[in-house]
Design an enzyme around this catalytic site. Sequence first.
Site, short mmCIF file in Angstrom:
data_model
loop_
_atom_site.label_atom_id
_atom_site.label_comp_id
_atom_site.label_asym_id
_atom_site.label_seq_id
_atom_site.Cartn_x
_atom_site.Cartn_y
_atom_site.Cartn_z
N ASP A 194 -25.75 47.59 55.50
CA ASP A 194 -24.28 47.77 55.48
C ASP A 194 -23.88 47.43 53.99
O ASP A 194 -24.48 46.79 53.26
CB ASP A 194 -23.67 46.76 56.37
N GLU A 226 -25.19 42.13 56.98
CA GLU A 226 -25.16 41.20 56.28
C GLU A 226 -23.97 40.85 55.59
O GLU A 226 -23.59 39.64 55.35
CB GLU A 226 -26.32 41.45 55.09
#
Length: 410
Positions: free
Chosen positions: A82, A177
């Site tokens: 991400d 994350e």
Amino acid sequence: MYENLLPRFLRYVKTETRSNPESKTTPSTETQVAFAQTLKKELEELGMSDVTYTAENGFVMATLPANTDKEVRSIGFIAHMDTADFNAENVQPQIVENYDGSSVITLDAAGKWLLDPKDFPNMKNYQGQTLITTDGSTLLGADDKSGIAEIMTAMEILINHPEIKHGKIRVAFGPDEEIGVGADKFDVKAFDVDFAYTMDGGPVGELQYETFSAAQANITIQGKNVHPGTAKNTMINALQLAIDFHDHLPKDEVPEKTDGYEGFFHLMALNGNVEEATMSYIIRDHDRAKFEARKAKITEIQNELNSRFDTERVKVDMYDQYYNMKEIIEKDMSIVELAKNAMIALDIEPLTAPVRGGTDGSKISYMGIPTPNIFAGGENMHGRFEFVSLQAMEKATDVIVKIAEMNAQA
């Protein structure tokens, strides 16, 4: 050896994978699910074994089997899919070859957004290198798609060069994350390695095994709204209580006034009116005792403000997010020494300053796999001024290969 590194990286960053903190799903966005499937296919095409995607946690995992008969420890390499909370749609990377180390780089056609060495003196470190930048309208996504590209390329090199002996290597690419929940469901048992590294650091040489310990405090303040003309001894202004709460905290213990090992309280949001207000803080410190003292300070302020009234007006929802992974890793510093020695063998100076933040490794270390963090090359991350050097990514790839090689020689 690196011919696929840049095309791979450019392909990755053009794929939108921004995480969503408001989502209740894992992964938090469907774009990450789609990207995970793409990575799974690529790992299979590379010739990796045991390639899996687990829908419950969003992680892609794969194995490169050992090619040595020696008994050596197994290693994992981890990166996240991400990108951060900044525009990540229609990323259009620009390539600046043979950068001179001093020129201003114009990002957008209108000339509004500039990568200027006066603002970003780190640019002088990249003289003669190839830089990949944004077009000024998005972030780049080197955090952490450079890490994914480096791990993928290192596996490709090891597969294509069987003369480089190594033990079992596992790789994992995971979601979310950037919103702090990606590693919560990481399957340590399935990953099954002795130790690991996240490829999620910044400039060349970063080797980090100390992070913050982290908590979040969400505060709700209930006021009492009456007409201001008749408010004396009756009105309770929730916004004023919010101001009072903040004023009770140490004024210099904030991100903009701290560095190194200094912790902080960071007011992330303040919303409301006279009737009700909400506040959100993140709390950070490297030292566990100081971290606990910071949380106690929040509770102390809550109690002091509530003591002014005959009913509870200030409510605090406070919870720990992750802890300083040093507490785990310092029990066996050999994995840090292995990474240091790999860098030194490649003429890279290891930089072991503490992380003023956290990584997936912070949580994974406490789950049972010690996981320091290694540089992935990105600079100015999480915004339009982000860039990465191709040569930095090549060096990170070399470090992965060298760690695998030196581990097999131990």
